[in-house]
Design a protein around this motif. Structure first.
Motif, PDB file in Angstrom:
ATOM      1  N   GLU A  64      -6.573   8.253  -7.031  1.00 15.68           N
ATOM      2  CA  GLU A  64      -7.510   8.492  -5.931  1.00 15.68           C
ATOM      3  C   GLU A  64      -6.797   8.405  -4.585  1.00 15.68           C
ATOM      4  N   GLU A  65      -5.927   7.412  -4.450  1.00 12.65           N
ATOM      5  CA  GLU A  65      -5.194   7.261  -3.191  1.00 12.65           C
ATOM      6  C   GLU A  65      -4.196   8.392  -2.990  1.00 12.65           C
ATOM      7  N   ILE A  66      -3.532   8.816  -4.052  1.00 10.79           N
ATOM      8  CA  ILE A  66      -2.588   9.931  -3.949  1.00 10.79           C
ATOM      9  C   ILE A  66      -3.293  11.183  -3.444  1.00 10.79           C
ATOM     10  N   GLU A  67      -4.469  11.459  -3.976  1.00  9.88           N
ATOM     11  CA  GLU A  67      -5.225  12.641  -3.553  1.00  9.88           C
ATOM     12  C   GLU A  67      -5.514  12.600  -2.053  1.00  9.88           C
ATOM     13  N   LYS A  68      -5.894  11.445  -1.547  1.00 10.03           N
ATOM     14  CA  LYS A  68      -6.182  11.307  -0.115  1.00 10.03           C
ATOM     15  C   LYS A  68      -4.928  11.514   0.720  1.00 10.03           C
ATOM     16  N   VAL A  69      -3.825  10.914   0.290  1.00 10.89           N
ATOM     17  CA  VAL A  69      -2.564  11.044   1.024  1.00 10.89           C
ATOM     18  C   VAL A  69      -2.061  12.487   0.990  1.00 10.89           C
ATOM     19  N   ALA A  70      -2.150  13.127  -0.168  1.00  7.18           N
ATOM     20  CA  ALA A  70      -1.688  14.516  -0.299  1.00  7.18           C
ATOM     21  C   ALA A  70      -2.470  15.443   0.625  1.00  7.18           C
ATOM     22  N   ALA A  71      -3.785  15.228   0.699  1.00 11.31           N
ATOM     23  CA  ALA A  71      -4.608  16.060   1.577  1.00 11.31           C
ATOM     24  C   ALA A  71      -4.257  15.808   3.042  1.00 11.31           C
ATOM     25  N   HIS A  72      -4.035  14.553   3.382  1.00 10.73           N
ATOM     26  CA  HIS A  72      -3.725  14.203   4.777  1.00 10.73           C
ATOM     27  C   HIS A  72      -2.376  14.768   5.221  1.00 10.73           C
ATOM     28  N   LEU A  73      -1.351  14.646   4.383  1.00  3.60           N
ATOM     29  CA  LEU A  73      -0.001  15.072   4.765  1.00  3.60           C
ATOM     30  C   LEU A  73       0.283  16.536   4.437  1.00  3.60           C
ATOM     31  N   GLY A  74      -0.627  17.197   3.739  1.00  2.81           N
ATOM     32  CA  GLY A  74      -0.395  18.590   3.390  1.00  2.81           C
ATOM     33  C   GLY A  74       0.608  18.766   2.274  1.00  2.81           C
ATOM     34  N   ILE A  75       0.652  17.820   1.353  1.00  4.58           N
ATOM     35  CA  ILE A  75       1.559  17.917   0.214  1.00  4.58           C
ATOM     36  C   ILE A  75       1.137  19.075  -0.681  1.00  4.58           C
ATOM     37  N   THR A  76       2.091  19.918  -1.029  1.00  4.54           N
ATOM     38  CA  THR A  76       1.795  21.141  -1.780  1.00  4.54           C
ATOM     39  C   THR A  76       1.348  20.834  -3.201  1.00  4.54           C
ATOM     40  N   SER A  77       2.070  19.956  -3.894  1.00  3.18           N
ATOM     41  CA  SER A  77       1.691  19.569  -5.251  1.00  3.18           C
ATOM     42  C   SER A  77       2.312  18.225  -5.564  1.00  3.18           C
ATOM     43  N   ASP A 192      -1.964   3.823   5.563  1.00  2.00           N
ATOM     44  CA  ASP A 192      -3.273   3.172   5.578  1.00  2.00           C
ATOM     45  C   ASP A 192      -4.166   3.688   4.450  1.00  2.00           C
ATOM     46  N   LEU A 193      -3.970   4.957   4.063  1.00  2.00           N
ATOM     47  CA  LEU A 193      -4.764   5.521   2.959  1.00  2.00           C
ATOM     48  C   LEU A 193      -4.376   4.906   1.617  1.00  2.00           C
ATOM     49  N   TYR A 194      -3.178   4.329   1.543  1.00  2.00           N
ATOM     50  CA  TYR A 194      -2.798   3.556   0.358  1.00  2.00           C
ATOM     51  C   TYR A 194      -3.341   2.133   0.529  1.00  2.00           C
ATOM     52  N   ALA A 195      -4.651   2.021   0.492  1.00  2.00           N
ATOM     53  CA  ALA A 195      -5.298   0.745   0.809  1.00  2.00           C
ATOM     54  C   ALA A 195      -4.876  -0.373  -0.136  1.00  2.00           C
ATOM     55  N   SER A 196      -4.573  -0.050  -1.394  1.00  2.00           N
ATOM     56  CA  SER A 196      -4.178  -1.078  -2.359  1.00  2.00           C
ATOM     57  C   SER A 196      -2.760  -1.575  -2.121  1.00  2.00           C
ATOM     58  N   GLN A 197      -1.974  -0.837  -1.335  1.00  2.00           N
ATOM     59  CA  GLN A 197      -0.564  -1.165  -1.146  1.00  2.00           C
ATOM     60  C   GLN A 197      -0.239  -1.670   0.255  1.00  2.00           C
ATOM     61  N   ARG A 198      -0.996  -1.239   1.234  1.00  2.00           N
ATOM     62  CA  ARG A 198      -0.720  -1.625   2.613  1.00  2.00           C
ATOM     63  C   ARG A 198      -0.908  -3.128   2.805  1.00  2.00           C
ATOM     64  N   ARG A 199      -0.070  -3.734   3.630  1.00  2.00           N
ATOM     65  CA  ARG A 199      -0.144  -5.156   3.924  1.00  2.00           C
ATOM     66  C   ARG A 199      -0.102  -5.384   5.431  1.00  2.00           C
ATOM     67  N   GLU A 200      -0.485  -6.571   5.850  1.00  2.00           N
ATOM     68  CA  GLU A 200      -0.462  -6.916   7.260  1.00  2.00           C
ATOM     69  C   GLU A 200       0.944  -7.361   7.672  1.00  2.00           C
ATOM     70  N   TYR A 201       1.263  -7.156   8.937  1.00  2.00           N
ATOM     71  CA  TYR A 201       2.546  -7.567   9.496  1.00  2.00           C
ATOM     72  C   TYR A 201       2.680  -9.086   9.389  1.00  2.00           C
ATOM     73  N   PRO A 202       3.886  -9.587   9.032  1.00  2.00           N
ATOM     74  CA  PRO A 202       5.192  -8.909   9.020  1.00  2.00           C
ATOM     75  C   PRO A 202       5.627  -8.365   7.666  1.00  2.00           C
ATOM     76  N   HIS A 203       4.708  -8.008   6.794  1.00  2.00           N
ATOM     77  CA  HIS A 203       5.091  -7.432   5.508  1.00  2.00           C
ATOM     78  C   HIS A 203       5.827  -6.111   5.733  1.00  2.00           C
ATOM     79  N   THR A 204       6.705  -5.780   4.789  1.00  5.72           N
ATOM     80  CA  THR A 204       7.485  -4.540   4.912  1.00  5.72           C
ATOM     81  C   THR A 204       6.627  -3.291   4.780  1.00  5.72           C
ATOM     82  N   ARG A 205       5.424  -3.425   4.220  1.00  9.13           N
ATOM     83  CA  ARG A 205       4.535  -2.271   4.091  1.00  9.13           C
ATOM     84  C   ARG A 205       3.430  -2.292   5.149  1.00  9.13           C
TER      85      ARG A 205
END
Length: 236
Positions: A64-77, A192-205
């Motif tokens: 689900e997150e990949i689909e959102k990111v792909a649409a946002h960034l214009g990923i072809t496939s 930010d669309l990778y909501a399950s992976q994003r972390r708050e600063y000072p995390h590397t993500r």
């Protein structure tokens, strides 16, 4: 050197969902904005891992997150090469198998897609999955007869903020992709669309870490912002 991004057919190798954004989000944004193609191969999406609070996520959530990111960034496939492999276990997959999915056994492999540009994790990463995928990619991209095997003209290894934690001596980046504020913002939004992976600063993500690294790399090449890579092949 100026690269015409509109002419690119890029293949980004991501061990896990979000690696393509952390390492190449700006590059993806530039290519798609120019009208080029960007294809992303996710080696695994962490199937059967149920520890979202620890930074993992389920297969359904990842897709689900990949689909959102792909649409946002214009990923072809995009394609998941080994959907049943759990995250942090790719170092247990034989390198031959990992190399084959990159080289010729997936719909967006080197043989099928024939990319003009390919990017994969830097092999000095402390993450064992990143190391395994990097070594497999290097094997798949080995020099040989160009009349028999496709050789992408541009081969890049991308970085993440904490890659240097291994304390392995590395050469400084030798390939910079300059970014405008809109490209950095597109990268931050994608993370930010990778909501399950994003972390708050000072995390590397965190957003601040990604923006800070882009500013640092920009300073190093005289630009407002940039992404830095190690260029392993550049054919004119």
């Amino acid at each position: 050197m100026t690269i015409n991004w509109a002419d690119q057919r890029a293949l980004i190798i991501a061990p896990h969902p979000d690696d393509e954004v952390i390492g190449c989000g700006g590059l993806i944004s530039r290519i798609s904005e120019a009208g080029g193609e960007v294809h992303v191969m996710y080696v695994t999406i962490g199937a059967d891992v149920q520890q979202a609070a620890a930074g993992f996520s389920t297969e359904v959530e990842n897709r689900e997150e990949i689909e959102k990111v792909a649409a946002h960034l214009g990923i072809t496939s995009w394609h998941v090469a080994l959907p049943k492999a759990a995250q942090l276990t790719l170092d247990q997959v034989p390198r031959l198998e990992l190399s084959r999915v990159i080289e010729d056994t997936t719909p967006i492999s080197l043989t099928t897609l024939k990319p003009t540009l390919i990017a994969f994790p830097h092999p000095t990463s402390y993450n064992q999955d990143h190391q395994a995928v990097a070594e497999a990619a290097i094997t798949a991209l080995r020099p040989s007869d160009r009349r028999r095997r496709h050789h992408p003209p541009v081969v890049l290894a991308y970085e993440q903020a904490a890659d240097q934690w291994r304390m392995t001596p590395t050469a400084p980046p030798n390939f910079y992709v300059t970014l405008e504020p809109r490209h950095v913002n597109a990268k931050i939004t994608a993370m930010d669309l990778y909501a399950s992976q994003r972390r708050e600063y000072p995390h590397t993500r965190s957003d601040e870490t990604l923006r800070g690294l882009a500013t640092l790399r920009g300073m190093q090449c005289g630009a407002e912002a940039a992404e830095a890579y190690e260029c392993m092949r550049l054919m004119a």
